[in-house]
Design a protein around this motif. Sequence first.
Motif, mmCIF file in Angstrom:
data_model
loop_
_atom_site.group_PDB
_atom_site.id
_atom_site.type_symbol
_atom_site.label_atom_id
_atom_site.label_comp_id
_atom_site.label_asym_id
_atom_site.label_seq_id
_atom_site.Cartn_x
_atom_site.Cartn_y
_atom_site.Cartn_z
ATOM 1 N N TYR A 146 0.820 -1.214 0.000
ATOM 2 C CA TYR A 146 0.000 0.000 0.000
ATOM 3 C C TYR A 146 0.859 1.271 0.000
ATOM 4 N N LEU A 176 -4.754 0.804 11.221
ATOM 5 C CA LEU A 176 -4.883 0.654 9.771
ATOM 6 C C LEU A 176 -4.104 -0.571 9.293
ATOM 7 N N LEU A 191 -5.505 -3.775 7.087
ATOM 8 C CA LEU A 191 -5.009 -4.103 5.749
ATOM 9 C C LEU A 191 -4.215 -5.402 5.685
ATOM 10 N N VAL A 204 -9.686 -8.033 3.763
ATOM 11 C CA VAL A 204 -9.730 -6.613 4.117
ATOM 12 C C VAL A 204 -11.171 -6.116 4.171
ATOM 13 N N GLU A 247 -13.176 -3.313 3.632
ATOM 14 C CA GLU A 247 -12.935 -2.077 2.893
ATOM 15 C C GLU A 247 -13.615 -0.861 3.520
ATOM 16 N N TYR A 272 -11.503 0.227 6.285
ATOM 17 C CA TYR A 272 -10.343 0.868 5.661
ATOM 18 C C TYR A 272 -10.664 2.331 5.334
#
Length: 208
Positions: free
Chosen positions: A47, A66, A70, A75, A77, A80
Amino acid sequence: MKLKKKAKKILIILLLILLVVLVILAVKSFGTKEVKETKVLSEIKGYGYKLKDNKPAKYKKMFEELKEILEADEVDEEAYAKKISEMFIYDFYSLKDKVSKTDIGGVDFVYSGILENFLQNAQATYYKYVENNIYGNRKQALPVVSEITIDKVEQDSFEYEKGDKTDDKAYVVNVSWSYTDSKFSDYQKEAKLVFIHDGKKLCLVELQ
């Protein structure tokens, strides 16, 4: 009389030498003031997110949260999107830890296609009056974000790159926040963030 004049000359020479020595020491002291280099403490591979040691403790905690999101087998989302919304708001709107007006927060989450424009706008507006603090002696009072609330998250279609691209599942996040000091209560306290998909990353493409 001659002796007195000679003594006077010697005194003047000594004073001049002392003055020169003091100037040299002052210049050396100023010139060798250390500017602390930042180090990367943690990284989220795949990332490109990096945590530097000059970030406040609150941001470091959010970064680790975070990272957990991740690096999970699957994940989440939406989680996120929420977490990077919090991190962007905290990093962008907190000015106390910034070294100068060019030290813009939140850039890790900004879409590369709008980054240059984003930096220019930030320097011309919110960051315009941030004084230089390269040697850590700034006296200026600056805001720090306190509580952050994610008010709403939804997915919607969003056009970007002047309409050439569309993300049918972009995240639109409404956020509100407060500051640690009431003297900044008239500063911006709410925003709408739009994140588009850039590969597996979510990137901020609009801030209102």
